[in-house]
Design an enzyme around this catalytic site. Structure first.
Site, mmCIF file in Angstrom:
data_model
loop_
_atom_site.group_PDB
_atom_site.id
_atom_site.type_symbol
_atom_site.label_atom_id
_atom_site.label_comp_id
_atom_site.label_asym_id
_atom_site.label_seq_id
_atom_site.Cartn_x
_atom_site.Cartn_y
_atom_site.Cartn_z
ATOM 1 N N LYS A 38 108.393 44.861 141.455
ATOM 2 C CA LYS A 38 107.130 44.669 142.081
ATOM 3 C C LYS A 38 106.414 46.234 141.876
ATOM 4 C CE LYS A 38 108.706 46.328 146.754
ATOM 5 N NZ LYS A 38 109.191 45.858 147.955
ATOM 6 N N ARG A 136 109.478 43.477 159.981
ATOM 7 C CA ARG A 136 108.458 43.260 159.102
ATOM 8 C C ARG A 136 108.135 41.766 158.926
ATOM 9 N NH1 ARG A 136 109.264 46.886 153.883
ATOM 10 N NH2 ARG A 136 110.433 44.885 153.036
ATOM 11 N N TYR A 264 87.007 73.215 143.882
ATOM 12 C CA TYR A 264 86.020 72.695 145.041
ATOM 13 C C TYR A 264 86.453 73.448 146.300
ATOM 14 C CZ TYR A 264 84.672 68.536 142.145
ATOM 15 O OH TYR A 264 84.156 67.897 141.205
ATOM 16 N N MET A 313 89.675 64.933 141.097
ATOM 17 C CA MET A 313 89.916 63.592 140.563
ATOM 18 C C MET A 313 90.282 63.587 139.338
ATOM 19 S SD MET A 313 87.172 60.274 140.279
ATOM 20 C CE MET A 313 86.598 60.238 141.993
#
Length: 369
Positions: A38, A136, A264, A313
């Site tokens: 998966k 779950r 940043y 990013m």
């Protein structure tokens, strides 16, 4: 010095084979092996990984959602595929591609039975999951009578397996809890066998379960993270080989004077002259902002280069003041010589999260095929 030219995720199929054979060696010869592929095979390349594992002889695959199983079928995968978290909207597509659903509640069982009837199915293979403590997904013990009632007058469905999931198989301080889960699962299966009149196979163990509770391997086990090189403990990790190695390059080198800032929000400020390198890799590629500001490091020419400032990013900046390097040099983020588990643990997360976060825009490169 290597010149890879861009950010890549290198996938080593010999490492995959090694890990499979190591885990298989822990099992009885008759025990089936389900490979969990998966989430793009834990962030790698689902089709390539599945094709290799099928060639090695795994018995089953598991995916989370129907669309993952459809992709495998369209790529030529033939062996059974268990869909662990099927959604009713996809039931028709699931049957059309011969996928096997996990039916985990009376509602899901009823809805899938209706679709199977509409499509004229007979003995369609399904799996029943039982909640023994993870809380779950899964039926509870008191659902057994209802399950038997729903199935006794239909021949559309055939239960292939019963399964459950250990909540803390890697944590031996929770051994009593795990053993209780195993005992509960055995009791559930025994009652269901009696009510159904036939015997589906059973599976409960994940990677850590294979290592810590081999007596509960039943007829099949499931392995995910172990196949990709991580065993949830240092001792097991030492026996496995990471499949995925994330590499990038140095795009530019800067000389930073005292009291200058980097990135940043001026998150990094130099106390003295430093040399920094900018790498073409950022939080859009799966290296989140939480890895910045000195929390962890990459490796350049065998030396550690701390990530400084905020992760951008598409870029991160690292301190290379004491490293002999130049623009274009290869950078190791994690892999066979620098564990994804160690990289992830620096910010209190786990290898699973780091591996599955690697963006699809990062080029996958297959080696040792």
């Amino acid at each position: 010095m290597s010149k890879i030219g861009e950010t890549i995720l290198q996938l080593d199929l010999k490492a995959l084979e090694h890990n499979y054979r190591f885990l298989r060696s822990k099992l009885a010869a008759k025990t089936k092996f389900l490979a969990v592929v998966k989430a793009f095979a834990y962030g790698s390349d689902m089709v390539t990984i599945a094709q290799k594992l099928e060639s090695l002889g795994v018995d089953y695959f598991a995916v989370a959602y129907t669309k993952e199983g459809v992709l495998l079928r369209k790529s030529g995968i033939k062996i059974p595929i268990l869909v662990l978290h099927p959604q009713p909207i996809n039931f028709t597509e699931l049957i059309d591609h011969s996928l096997e659903p996990n039916l985990y509640s009376s509602k899901i069982l009823k809805l899938f039975l209706e679709v199977a009837k509409q499509k004229g199915q007979t003995n369609y293979p399904v799996h029943l999951k039982f909640n023994t403590g993870l809380n779950r997904l899964g039926f509870l013990e008191n659902d057994i009578a209802n399950i038997a009632e729903q199935l006794k007058e239909t021949d559309e469905l055939k239960i292939i397996s019963f399964f459950s999931h250990l909540a803390a198989s890697e944590d031996l301080s929770e051994k009593a809890f795990s053993l209780n889960q195993i005992d509960r699962f055995k009791k559930i299966c025994k009652v269901l066998h009696q009510k159904l009149g036939y015997t589906p196979f059973r599976h409960m163990l994940n990677t850590s379960g294979i290592i810590n509770y081999p007596e509960a391997q039943f007829e099949m086990v499931r392995s995910g993270i172990g196949l990709y090189g991580y065993g949830n403990s240092k001792a097991v990790d030492s026996k496995l080989v990471p499949v995925a190695t994330l590499k990038t390059i140095i795009s530019q080198i800067h000389k930073i004077e005292s009291n200058e800032s980097v990135g940043y929000n001026r998150a990094y400020k130099s106390e003295k002259p430093r040399t920094t390198a900018t790498l073409p890799l950022g939080h859009a590629d799966g290296i989140g902002r939480h890895y910045g500001n000195g929390k962890t490091y990459v490796s350049i020419n065998g030396k550690n280069a701390p990530i400084i400032g905020n992760v951008c990013m598409d870029m991160i900046m690292v301190d290379v003041t004491d490293i002999d390097c130049q623009e274009g040099d290869e950078v190791l983020v994690f892999g066979q010589n620098q564990s994804a588990e160690d990289f992830a643990s620096s910010v209190n997360t786990i290898s699973y999260e780091l591996l599955t976060a690697i963006s699809s825009r990062v080029k996958r490169v297959i080696v040792n095929s």
